[in-house]
Design an enzyme around this catalytic site. Structure first.
Site, PDB file in Angstrom:
ATOM      1  N   ASP A  91       0.826  -1.215   0.000  1.00  0.00           N
ATOM      2  CA  ASP A  91       0.000   0.000   0.000  1.00  0.00           C
ATOM      3  C   ASP A  91       0.861   1.267   0.000  1.00  0.00           C
ATOM      4  OD1 ASP A  91      -2.531   1.045  -0.074  1.00  0.00           O
ATOM      5  OD2 ASP A  91      -2.834   1.039   2.098  1.00  0.00           O
ATOM      6  N   TRP A 149      -0.354   9.174   5.144  1.00  0.00           N
ATOM      7  CA  TRP A 149      -0.163   7.924   4.409  1.00  0.00           C
ATOM      8  C   TRP A 149       1.182   7.253   4.667  1.00  0.00           C
ATOM      9  CZ3 TRP A 149       4.108   9.457   1.957  1.00  0.00           C
ATOM     10  CH2 TRP A 149       4.201  10.784   1.513  1.00  0.00           C
ATOM     11  N   ASN A 150       2.061   7.863   5.446  1.00  0.00           N
ATOM     12  CA  ASN A 150       3.412   7.286   5.526  1.00  0.00           C
ATOM     13  C   ASN A 150       3.537   6.136   6.526  1.00  0.00           C
ATOM     14  OD1 ASN A 150       3.047   9.089   7.625  1.00  0.00           O
ATOM     15  ND2 ASN A 150       5.174   9.785   7.627  1.00  0.00           N
ATOM     16  N   LYS A 173     -10.195   7.920   9.966  1.00  0.00           N
ATOM     17  CA  LYS A 173     -10.167   8.089   8.516  1.00  0.00           C
ATOM     18  C   LYS A 173      -8.710   8.020   8.049  1.00  0.00           C
ATOM     19  CE  LYS A 173      -9.642  11.480   5.703  1.00  0.00           C
ATOM     20  NZ  LYS A 173      -8.852  10.818   4.656  1.00  0.00           N
ATOM     21  N   PRO A 174      -8.366   6.925   7.354  1.00  0.00           N
ATOM     22  CA  PRO A 174      -7.000   6.869   6.823  1.00  0.00           C
ATOM     23  C   PRO A 174      -6.862   7.802   5.627  1.00  0.00           C
ATOM     24  CG  PRO A 174      -8.225   4.888   6.193  1.00  0.00           C
ATOM     25  CD  PRO A 174      -9.165   5.734   7.007  1.00  0.00           C
ATOM     26  N   GLU A 176      -6.584   8.787   1.849  1.00  0.00           N
ATOM     27  CA  GLU A 176      -7.191   8.142   0.675  1.00  0.00           C
ATOM     28  C   GLU A 176      -6.167   7.275  -0.079  1.00  0.00           C
ATOM     29  OE1 GLU A 176      -7.964  11.127  -2.614  1.00  0.00           O
ATOM     30  OE2 GLU A 176      -7.127  12.432  -1.078  1.00  0.00           O
ATOM     31  N   THR A 229      -3.231  21.338   6.461  1.00  0.00           N
ATOM     32  CA  THR A 229      -4.451  20.639   6.910  1.00  0.00           C
ATOM     33  C   THR A 229      -4.666  20.897   8.402  1.00  0.00           C
ATOM     34  OG1 THR A 229      -4.095  18.936   5.251  1.00  0.00           O
ATOM     35  CG2 THR A 229      -5.593  18.379   7.037  1.00  0.00           C
ATOM     36  N   GLY A 249       3.941  18.627  10.185  1.00  0.00           N
ATOM     37  CA  GLY A 249       5.199  18.442   9.467  1.00  0.00           C
ATOM     38  C   GLY A 249       6.396  19.097  10.141  1.00  0.00           C
ATOM     39  N   CYS A 281       7.882  12.503   9.069  1.00  0.00           N
ATOM     40  CA  CYS A 281       7.641  13.887   9.509  1.00  0.00           C
ATOM     41  C   CYS A 281       8.801  14.467  10.306  1.00  0.00           C
ATOM     42  CB  CYS A 281       6.380  13.928  10.357  1.00  0.00           C
ATOM     43  SG  CYS A 281       6.411  12.697  11.674  1.00  0.00           S
ATOM     44  N   GLY A 459       2.807  21.377  15.593  1.00  0.00           N
ATOM     45  CA  GLY A 459       1.717  20.665  16.245  1.00  0.00           C
ATOM     46  C   GLY A 459       1.217  21.209  17.556  1.00  0.00           C
ATOM     47  N   GLU A 463       1.451  12.748  21.481  1.00  0.00           N
ATOM     48  CA  GLU A 463       1.026  11.353  21.408  1.00  0.00           C
ATOM     49  C   GLU A 463       2.011  10.514  22.217  1.00  0.00           C
ATOM     50  OE1 GLU A 463       0.418  10.569  17.102  1.00  0.00           O
ATOM     51  OE2 GLU A 463      -1.700  10.806  17.620  1.00  0.00           O
TER      52      GLU A 463
HETATM   53  P1  NDP Z   1      -2.348  15.847   4.541  1.00  0.00           P
HETATM   54  O1  NDP Z   1      -2.384  16.972   5.492  1.00  0.00           O
HETATM   55  O2  NDP Z   1      -2.544  16.116   3.107  1.00  0.00           O
HETATM   56  O3  NDP Z   1      -3.457  14.776   4.933  1.00  0.00           O
HETATM   57  C1  NDP Z   1      -3.533  14.210   6.232  1.00  0.00           C
HETATM   58  C2  NDP Z   1      -4.930  13.651   6.441  1.00  0.00           C
HETATM   59  O4  NDP Z   1      -5.854  14.726   6.533  1.00  0.00           O
HETATM   60  C3  NDP Z   1      -5.410  12.776   5.288  1.00  0.00           C
HETATM   61  O5  NDP Z   1      -6.183  11.720   5.801  1.00  0.00           O
HETATM   62  C4  NDP Z   1      -6.258  13.742   4.495  1.00  0.00           C
HETATM   63  O6  NDP Z   1      -7.196  13.116   3.674  1.00  0.00           O
HETATM   64  C5  NDP Z   1      -6.913  14.538   5.609  1.00  0.00           C
HETATM   65  N1  NDP Z   1      -7.423  15.842   5.232  1.00  0.00           N
HETATM   66  C6  NDP Z   1      -7.042  16.624   4.192  1.00  0.00           C
HETATM   67  N2  NDP Z   1      -7.742  17.795   4.212  1.00  0.00           N
HETATM   68  C7  NDP Z   1      -8.572  17.737   5.288  1.00  0.00           C
HETATM   69  C8  NDP Z   1      -9.532  18.644   5.847  1.00  0.00           C
HETATM   70  N3  NDP Z   1      -9.765  19.824   5.318  1.00  0.00           N
HETATM   71  N4  NDP Z   1     -10.184  18.268   6.956  1.00  0.00           N
HETATM   72  C9  NDP Z   1      -9.946  17.063   7.532  1.00  0.00           C
HETATM   73  N5  NDP Z   1      -9.061  16.159   7.032  1.00  0.00           N
HETATM   74  C10 NDP Z   1      -8.372  16.506   5.933  1.00  0.00           C
HETATM   75  O7  NDP Z   1      -0.979  15.081   4.797  1.00  0.00           O
HETATM   76  P2  NDP Z   1      -0.379  13.857   4.000  1.00  0.00           P
HETATM   77  O8  NDP Z   1      -1.322  12.710   4.044  1.00  0.00           O
HETATM   78  O9  NDP Z   1       0.105  14.323   2.677  1.00  0.00           O
HETATM   79  O10 NDP Z   1       0.855  13.458   4.925  1.00  0.00           O
HETATM   80  C11 NDP Z   1       2.063  14.100   4.879  1.00  0.00           C
HETATM   81  C12 NDP Z   1       2.160  15.150   5.978  1.00  0.00           C
HETATM   82  O11 NDP Z   1       1.915  14.546   7.236  1.00  0.00           O
HETATM   83  C13 NDP Z   1       3.541  15.746   6.069  1.00  0.00           C
HETATM   84  O12 NDP Z   1       3.456  17.126   6.247  1.00  0.00           O
HETATM   85  C14 NDP Z   1       4.107  15.092   7.312  1.00  0.00           C
HETATM   86  O13 NDP Z   1       5.114  15.834   7.933  1.00  0.00           O
HETATM   87  C15 NDP Z   1       2.912  14.943   8.164  1.00  0.00           C
HETATM   88  N6  NDP Z   1       3.128  13.903   9.153  1.00  0.00           N
HETATM   89  C16 NDP Z   1       3.266  14.253  10.472  1.00  0.00           C
HETATM   90  C17 NDP Z   1       3.561  13.296  11.424  1.00  0.00           C
HETATM   91  C18 NDP Z   1       3.684  13.653  12.876  1.00  0.00           C
HETATM   92  O14 NDP Z   1       3.507  12.759  13.705  1.00  0.00           O
HETATM   93  N7  NDP Z   1       3.989  14.881  13.252  1.00  0.00           N
HETATM   94  C19 NDP Z   1       3.776  11.885  11.057  1.00  0.00           C
HETATM   95  C20 NDP Z   1       3.539  11.626   9.669  1.00  0.00           C
HETATM   96  C21 NDP Z   1       3.256  12.617   8.748  1.00  0.00           C
HETATM   97  P3  NDP Z   1      -6.781  12.598   2.211  1.00  0.00           P
HETATM   98  O15 NDP Z   1      -5.305  12.486   2.152  1.00  0.00           O
HETATM   99  O16 NDP Z   1      -7.418  11.292   2.127  1.00  0.00           O
HETATM  100  O17 NDP Z   1      -7.304  13.591   1.268  1.00  0.00           O
END
Ligand code: NDP
Length: 489
Positions: A91, A149-150, A173-174, A176, A229, A249, A281, A459, A463
């Site tokens: 995946d 997704w990571n 919600k994982p 997409e 986000t 991030g 991240c 953030g 956690e």
């Molecule tokens: P996104 O912010 O694009 O998405 C994160 C989640 O939020 C997804 O499930 C996404 O849905 C959902 N989402 C998007 N828009 C909205 C909204 N308006 N309201 C509610 N939910 C929403 O991040 P990525 O998935 O691209 O992941 C990468 C980012 O995550 C990087 O910036 C990384 O640094 C950060 N990250 C932080 C970590 C930490 O612990 N600090 C650990 C891992 C990653 P969908 O994608 O399905 O559209």
């Protein structure tokens, strides 16, 4: 393609014939893995109602009873380790050696840790004059978890474990792009004896996430995702004064002083940039190396980086897999071009390989070889923006004071690392770095026992560890009178 990723509501997979669907692709070859269906408004309503029912059952169980379910779920994950690790690898595109060693085990660790803690969550007794008081940490209700997704199963478990241990229910919600393993976690909870609806999974894009955030039945939101986000969710949660935990991030510094063990520091720099194809991240993507050891550090880093075995993620010998999507790979490639055009030197990597380390054709996958930029400047885009790919920028420095200023010159504050054999300097420097998660002489180690989270725009909240409990409970104070009511009337 024979998999359907549907909603998991009230203890079972549900499908809605009318829902919007999309194809989930394997990042290593861009072949379809299955079809994902977007949660409809009716699915969201059904999930919230089901989680509310589960919450009323679950909150009345003792901590020990809740803990047993979590620990059983951990055992189920461990017993299915290889199967779930393979699902995750297909995946996400990450090497199977990582999914086996980290992703599933880290999810199980969280369930065991918070499962063990569940029976110990209690309030305080306060002796008062002719009275006493006590506090009760009570659950919040139905919480929403929204994941990146990571690290799909790890993120789901890091949120579910403390939430459930405290007596809440969760709708998760994982991303997409990675719909698979949250469902495996949901099945493990069911098999372990959780009431149906305690952990529901809704598939969908950001619109589903946004509806959950706005839903009046959701008491709290925990997001792992990008800063943009996070800001949207924080803003919309504020309108209903909902609680949020935001894991966002970063653009973290890794500082290597001239007295450091260079081999270990190079190992850490590679882990901090190339593990999970750099899609982490907390990565230390700004590697500051003190001038005196700069050349020797760089030579070792380049030599070892060029030996990283990139290729088929399901091969146990593979050390680096594929980026999550074509779109993301193109974004990473744009950053690499930006580095080159801004005057940095691409020392190695940063290209799409056609063959993997065993000569297999990988040209259809989202692979990018690990890249090292030198001759960098702090003001370059590659040194300021989160790339979320295998791109390391190396910067030299002269003094401790200088490097602290430069390391802190970022709106992010997720993580930081220092390499030195001077114990006083290690602590002194770490104490001045504006970051929530720090390492001395290592990088990216995240044991469940230590809080994880960010400062500044990286953030809100934490956690893992005991610290997570306060983010999934609300404190009730109870005053008990033992005498008469003193009344002026
Ligand atoms: P996104 O912010 O694009 O998405 C994160 C989640 O939020 C997804 O499930 C996404 O849905 C959902 N989402 C998007 N828009 C909205 C909204 N308006 N309201 C509610 N939910 C929403 O991040 P990525 O998935 O691209 O992941 C990468 C980012 O995550 C990087 O910036 C990384 O640094 C950060 N990250 C932080 C970590 C930490 O612990 N600090 C650990 C891992 C990653 P969908 O994608 O399905 O559209």
């Amino acid at each position: 393609m024979n998999t359907t990723y549907s909603q998991f509501i009230d203890g079972a997979s549900t499908s809605n014939a009318n829902s919007e669907t999309w194809i989930n692709y394997n990042p290593a070859n861009n072949k379809p893995l299955g079809e994902v269906s977007q949660a409809s408004d009716e699915d969201i309503e059904a999930a919230v109602r089901s989680s509310e029912r589960a919450f009323h059952i679950w909150k009345n169980k003792t901590g020990a009873e809740r803990g047993r379910v979590l620990i059983k779920a951990a055992q189920i994950l461990r017993s299915r380790l290889e199967e779930i690790a393979l699902i995750e690898t297909n995946d996400v595109g990450k090497p199977i050696f990582e999914s086996l060693a980290v992703d599933v085990s880290s999810a199980a660790d969280a369930l065991e840790y918070f499962g063990g803690m569940a029976a110990t969550i209690h309030g305080e007794f306060v002796d008062l004059k002719n009275a006493f008081g006590y506090t009760r940490p009570e659950p919040l209700g139905v919480c929403a978890g929204i994941g990146a997704w990571n690290y799909p199963i790890q993120i789901a478990a890091w949120k579910a474990a403390p939430a459930l241990a405290c007596g809440n229910a969760m709708i998760f919600k994982p991303s997409e792009l990675t719909p698979a393993t949250a469902i495996e976690l949901a099945k493990a909870f069911m098999e372990a004896g959780a009431p149906p609806g305690l952990f529901n999974v809704l598939q969908g894009d950001g619109k589903v996430g946004a509806r959950l955030v706005d839903h009046p039945g959701i008491a709290k939101i925990s997001l792992t995702g990008s800063v943009s986000t996070g800001k949207k969710i924080f803003t919309s949660a504020a309108s209903q004064l909902k609680r949020v935990t935001l894991e966002l991030g970063g653009k973290s510094p890794l500082i290597v002083f001239e007295d450091a063990d260079i081999h270990n520091a190079v190992s850490a720099a590679m882990l901090a940039n190339f593990y999970t194809q750099g899609e982490v991240c907390s990565n230390g993507t700004r590697v500051f190396v003190q001038r005196k050891i700069f050349d020797s550090f760089l030579m070792q880093l380049k030599n070892r980086t060029e030996k990283i075995r990139i290729g088929d993620p399901t091969d146990p010998e593979t050390q680096m897999g594929a980026l999550i999507s074509k779109v993301h790979m193109e974004k990473v490639n744009r950053f690499i071009e930006s580095g080159k055009s801004s005057g940095a030197t691409l020392l190695t990597g940063g290209v799409r390989p056609k063959k993997d380390f065993k000569g297999r054709d990988i040209s259809s996958g989202n692979f990018v070889t690990p890249a090292i930029f030198t001759n960098c400047d702090d003001s370059m885009e590659i040194c300021k923006e989160e790339i979320f790919g295998p791109v390391l920028s190396i910067l030299s420095f002269e003094s401790e004071e200088e490097v602290i200023d430069r390391a802190n010159n970022t709106p992010y504050g997720l993580a930081a690392g220092v390499f030195t054999n001077d114990i006083k300097r290690g602590h002194r420097v770490i104490h001045q770095l504006q970051a929530g998660t720090c390492w001395i002489n290592n990088f990216n180690i995240t044991p469940i026992e230590l809080p994880f989270g960010g400062y500044k725009q990286s953030g809100q909240g934490r956690e893992n560890s005991l610290a997570a409990i306060q983010y999934y409970t609300q404190l009730k104070s109870v005053y008990v009178e033992l005498g008469n009511v003193e009344s002026p009337y």
